[in-house]
Scaffold this active site. Structure first.
Site, PDB file in Angstrom:
ATOM      1  N   HIS A 238       9.348  -3.258   5.150  1.00 39.66           N
ATOM      2  CA  HIS A 238       8.524  -3.721   6.481  1.00 39.66           C
ATOM      3  C   HIS A 238       9.361  -3.740   7.840  1.00 39.66           C
ATOM      4  O   HIS A 238       9.571  -4.912   7.567  1.00 39.66           O
ATOM      5  CB  HIS A 238       7.516  -3.599   6.441  1.00 39.66           C
ATOM      6  CG  HIS A 238       6.479  -3.295   7.472  1.00 39.66           C
ATOM      7  ND1 HIS A 238       6.193  -2.897   8.764  1.00 39.66           N
ATOM      8  CD2 HIS A 238       5.752  -4.921   7.687  1.00 39.66           C
ATOM      9  CE1 HIS A 238       5.617  -3.704   9.237  1.00 39.66           C
ATOM     10  NE2 HIS A 238       5.122  -5.278   8.690  1.00 39.66           N
ATOM     11  N   TYR A 271       2.443  -2.578  16.076  1.00 43.01           N
ATOM     12  CA  TYR A 271       1.142  -3.836  15.977  1.00 43.01           C
ATOM     13  C   TYR A 271       1.704  -4.809  16.428  1.00 43.01           C
ATOM     14  O   TYR A 271       3.087  -5.434  16.471  1.00 43.01           O
ATOM     15  CB  TYR A 271       0.802  -3.946  14.721  1.00 43.01           C
ATOM     16  CG  TYR A 271       1.252  -5.003  13.245  1.00 43.01           C
ATOM     17  CD1 TYR A 271       1.725  -6.499  13.242  1.00 43.01           C
ATOM     18  CD2 TYR A 271       1.874  -3.999  12.304  1.00 43.01           C
ATOM     19  CE1 TYR A 271       2.661  -6.620  12.502  1.00 43.01           C
ATOM     20  CE2 TYR A 271       2.809  -4.710  11.284  1.00 43.01           C
ATOM     21  CZ  TYR A 271       3.337  -6.309  11.426  1.00 43.01           C
ATOM     22  OH  TYR A 271       3.382  -6.651  10.179  1.00 43.01           O
ATOM     23  N   ASP A 558     -23.256   7.149 -13.857  1.00 46.83           N
ATOM     24  CA  ASP A 558     -24.630   8.337 -14.601  1.00 46.83           C
ATOM     25  C   ASP A 558     -24.073   9.019 -14.830  1.00 46.83           C
ATOM     26  O   ASP A 558     -23.116   9.445 -14.490  1.00 46.83           O
ATOM     27  CB  ASP A 558     -25.333   8.367 -12.772  1.00 46.83           C
ATOM     28  CG  ASP A 558     -24.575   9.458 -11.990  1.00 46.83           C
ATOM     29  OD1 ASP A 558     -23.088   9.067 -11.627  1.00 46.83           O
ATOM     30  OD2 ASP A 558     -25.220  10.118 -11.056  1.00 46.83           O
TER      31      ASP A 558
END
Ligand code: FAD
Ligand code: THG
Length: 831
Positions: A238, A271, A558
């Site tokens: 990256h 960013y 469940d």
């Protein structure tokens, strides 16, 4: 599961592999819980070990679609705010600002703002002027708005690693740098595969261990393989670079000051953070650059690299990033990237971290694929599991044992890792299926589904019809109530027609993806009686809906339990975790097996289901012959089936199980006979709408291990009066069944365009902050209004209470309703 049985419980010897931020945080959290015999080994030097933590720029954006991830991040930010190194806090809450330059992204920011508020963060979508005012690099005419999250900020990753390590050392932990792990020793007395860790082997010697925690970052797969385990992550490069000084930030000075919010420009995969008068730029827009875990070196074998996790910068890949950066932040025109690198870190097949004890190797734990942002939260979760046997975080989506077998193929791990890198900032629809690798698992009647125009989404690798295009010609499609644009992304009017066919006539459902297990052997009934809330000793043919709880009385799932023969049970479960848990705890003489791939299953439901199936069956299907929640073996045409009279859509009918070789024949037999009864094939879209009308919860979405049975509305499945002891009983007996503090609440959301999707914040009208959040939602075609289930404080759960749901910046009126909304008298299912 505690590391040692109670009889031997002294302090377990724990070896943590890796002294990056995760390993240091794990050591801190373990020692804080009394597990003080901890050794942390790292091949590198402390604390700049050469791993991803050593160069991480430390941005902490807490907002995430997954509640657990935001919970991890919030804990991390708060913890690091309180840690100091050299007098400085390890976290600065400078705020976060995610920018939108297109209307689509602005919509997405509203959705993300909803997530932030749902999970309890402060967040607001603000206009261009507010964006520009909060950051000197941002210009109002370049953006349409932003998501401002004041508690986001910058972590000092190396500082936080050191501070946590030092706290652990004060409590007795040892840190052993320049110890390369070369092997993990296992012994043969663990269940069920017979393996338990006994020691960690390093180039400096052997460290005996009762528990080993993998915090080896992107080296994790290599280390896990030493114990014969697969850790599904892919290291990817990256790009990150630091600019030179810019006049726009001259006021920050030359040092490390970073007073303004961290920025994201997700449309262009970018960013930013400040460091004095320079800016750090991170980029996800380049081609995926995966590296085989075996190809990553150690500090000793990569003398030509600054560190093994830093690969040389490839400026050609970064060129679009710089162009887009100047488009958004033109003030940076007076500078450029001065130092860049391609940094490696981990991506998993489903973007979530890898947490927990490996099912097949007792004592081997994973805290892998974790960002700085989530590091302390994940570490706390793992330490809680080791020390207390349960975590305060909802870990079901992060569990290391969640993967299906095909998920662990090297090609799958690599392909999904790369794709998740590509999509890291994409605005993903919650229903958006992966494109590759597909198709993986197909039902035996897949071809028939295709012929009917099935539109498939993917579930656990299965191609699962969501609706059938051909059904747009059926009654109910033409005037189908249409949801709003986002909810309608994967919607078709066929869904309304399929729901109607199920309620008025009869429909076939592909139930392939329902996971089913076989539990067998002389001790099977006793075992199930203890680990579930079912009464397993009922006669063969009985089926029960029941719960699995942990010792704290929290829900683990469940399930349905069908007693097929004296010593043979079939369970309908929710995930691989149920298999892992049931297999791990099974006593000798009880076998637990995954039956899913060995069976085909079709659900036949609707008021005409009996008219359709009875003439084909060699068994009495009347109420006397096969009652609700019972099962029987029979033939349908030539096909031997186990018919189970249960219905998640709330209609008369059966799940019909056979072997895959006869699955197509079963489909054709039913289809042929269905002509005279108005039979339709129906998909998951109708299924979800119908189950919400009936109030049936979906484990993982509506309820998780954060919840107890009463607040989740499934207390009826506890059977306290008719059952002996079971796991969790003592804890639920301490609860007041009638006075939970919060409740899973049914909401009526009215008009179709107000149908929400899930994860939206809910609050009293006009209230500024959220009181709860939506878990599942759908339009109820039979009822003629939208339905949402939401967690709310008990006082807001009273039927008739007026509420509002935030949906893409709109406030949708909703009203709490008594449930179930459909067939409360159970006349349909018992017909
Ligand atoms: P590491 O720090 O890699 O630690 C693993 C340790 O294990 C290493 O020290 C290694 O030496 C040791 N080890 C491995 N194998 C062995 C062995 N056989 N024997 C002994 N020791 C061994 N995250 C954020 O949250 N915010 C950001 O802004 C951010 N930016 C990033 C920017 C870049 C360019 C990159 C590459 C990553 C970024 N990340 C960010 C991600 C973040 O850096 C990582 O996810 C995080 O540092 C992982 O921490 P870790 O402790 O798991 O791994
Ligand atoms: N079929 C089978 N097993 C399953 C599911 C299924 N296991 C996992 C999951 N789905 C379990 N979820 C439910 C939820 C509700 C019901 C069945 C499975 C159900 N509930 C009745 C009720 O609440 O009215 C129970 C009535 C009773 O206990 O008698 O039917 O889809 N095989």
């Amino acid at each position: 599961m505690p590391v040692l049985p109670h009889t031997q419980r002294t302090v377990p010897r724990i070896v943590v592999i890796g002294a990056g931020i995760v390993g240091c945080a794990v050591a801190d959290e373990l020692t804080a819980r009394g597990c003080t015999d901890v050794a942390v080994v790292d091949q590198g030097d402390l604390y700049t070990t050469g791993g991803s933590t050593s160069h991480a720029p430390g941005l902490v954006f807490q907002t995430n679609g997954a509640k657990a991830m935001t919970d991890f991040a919030r804990y991390t930010a708060q913890k690091y705010l309180g840690l100091r190194v050299d007098g400085r806090p390890c976290y600065s809450p400078v705020g976060g600002l995610e920018l939108a330059a297109t209307p689509e992204r602005l919509d997405e920011l509203h959705r993300r703002c909803g997530w932030a508020r749902s999970w309890g963060l402060r967040a607001a979508v603000v206009g261009p002027r507010d964006c520009a005012e909060s950051h000197p690099l941002v210009e109002a005419d370049r953006v349409l708005g932003g998501l401002l999250t004041p508690d986001d900020g910058l972590a000092d990753a190396l500082g936080a690693a050191r501070a946590q390590a030092e706290a652990a050392v004060m409590r007795g932990a040892r840190f052993l740098p320049r110890h390369e792990v070369t092997g993990i020793e296992t012994r043969g007395d663990g269940a069920p595969s017979g393996r338990r860790v006994s020691a960690v082997l390093t180039d400096q010697g052997r460290l005996p261990a009762d528990a080993v925690v993998l915090c080896a970052g992107m080296w994790g797969p290599r280390v896990a393989a030493m114990a014969g385990e697969v850790l599904p992550l892919t290291p990817l490069a990256h790009q990150f670079g630091w600019t030179g000084p810019t006049a726009a930030l001259a006021a920050n000075g030359r040092g490390d000051a970073a007073p303004h919010p961290i920025l994201r420009y997700q449309e262009r995969d970018l960013y930013y953070r400040e460091r004095g008068d320079r800016v750090g730029v991170g980029y996800y827009g380049h081609r995926p650059m995966p590296v085989a875990p075996d190809a990553i070196g150690t500090p000793a074998t990569t003398p030509d690299l600054p560190m093994p996790s830093m690969q040389p910068f490839t400026p050609e890949d970064f060129a679009p990033a710089w162009k887009d950066t100047l488009g958004l932040l033109p003030a940076l025109g007076d500078t450029g990237i001065e130092e860049g690198f391609n940094g490696l870190f981990s991506f998993t097949p489903d973007t979530m971290p890898l947490i927990g004890e490996f099912a097949r190797t007792a004592g081997l734990w994973s805290a892998e694929a974790v960002w700085i942002t989530h590091s302390a939260g994940v570490a706390r979760a793992v330490a809680e599991l080791i020390a207390d046997g349960a975590s305060t975080f909802d870990l079901h989506a992060c569990d290391i044992n969640r993967f299906q077998r095909h998920h662990l193929a090297p090609s799958y791990i690599r392909e999904r890792g790369c794709q998740n890198f590509v999509e890291v900032y994409d605005a993903l629809h919650p229903q958006q299926p992966m494109e590759r690798p597909r198709p993986l698992r197909v039902a035996p009647f897949h071809g028939r589904e295709q012929e009917l125009g099935a539109f498939f989404l993917e579930a656990n690798g299965w191609e699962r019809p969501y609706y059938y295009e051909d059904n747009t010609a059926l009654e109910g499609a033409e005037d189908a109530p249409r949801p709003g644009p986002w909810a309608a992304r994967y919607w078709s009017p066929a869904i309304a027609a399929e729901a109607r066919a199920t309620r008025e006539r009869v429909a076939l459902y592909d139930m392939s993806s329902l996971m089913r297990l076989e539990v067998s052997g002389p001790g099977a009934a006793d075992y199930l009686d203890r680990v579930t809330t079912c009464r397993a000793h009922r006669d063969p043919g009985a089926v029960s809906y029941c719960l699995m709880l942990d010792e704290r009385g929290r829900l683990l799932g469940d399930i349905t339990v069908a007693r097929i023969e004296e010593d043979l049970f079939q369970l309908g479960v929710n995930s691989r975790l149920d298999l892992a848990r049931l297999a791990r705890n099974a006593p000798s003489g009880v076998a637990v097996r995954d039956l899913t791939s060995e069976t085909a299953c079709i659900g036949v439901w609707g008021p005409r289901a009996r008219d359709l199936v009875q003439p084909l069956a060699d068994h009495d299907l009347s109420n006397d012959g096969l009652r609700y929640f019972h099962c029987a073996r029979m033939h349908v045409g030539e096909v031997p089936v186990t018919a189970m009279r249960v219905s998640y859509v709330g209609e008369l009918g059966w799940e019909l199980y056979t072997t895959p070789d006869l699955g197509l024949r079963l489909w054709d037999t039913l289809w042929e006979a269905g002509r005279g009864h108005g039979l339709a094939a129906a998909g998951r879209g109708a299924f979800d709408a119908l189950r919400l009308e009936k109030g049936y919860r979906a484990f993982g979405a509506d309820m998780t291990d954060e919840h107890d049975p009463y607040e989740a509305g499934v207390g009826f499945a506890l059977r306290l009066k008719t059952k002996d002891d079971f796991v969790g009983r003592a804890a639920v007996e301490r609860l007041d069944p009638d006075a939970p503090a919060r409740r899973l609440t049914c909401l009526n959301t009215g008009a179709p365009e107000n149908t929400v999707m899930g994860s939206e914040p809910v609050h009293p009208p006009g209230a500024p902050t959220a009181s709860g959040y939506v878990t599942s939602a759908a339009y109820g075609y039979t009822l003629g209004h939208g339905i949402a289930y939401a967690w709310l404080p008990a006082e807001l759960a009273e039927p008739g209470t007026r509420l509002e749901i935030d949906y893409f910046g709109r406030r949708i009126p909703a009203e709490a309703a008594a449930e179930p909304l459909f067939d409360p008298g159970m006349e349909r299912v018992r017909a």
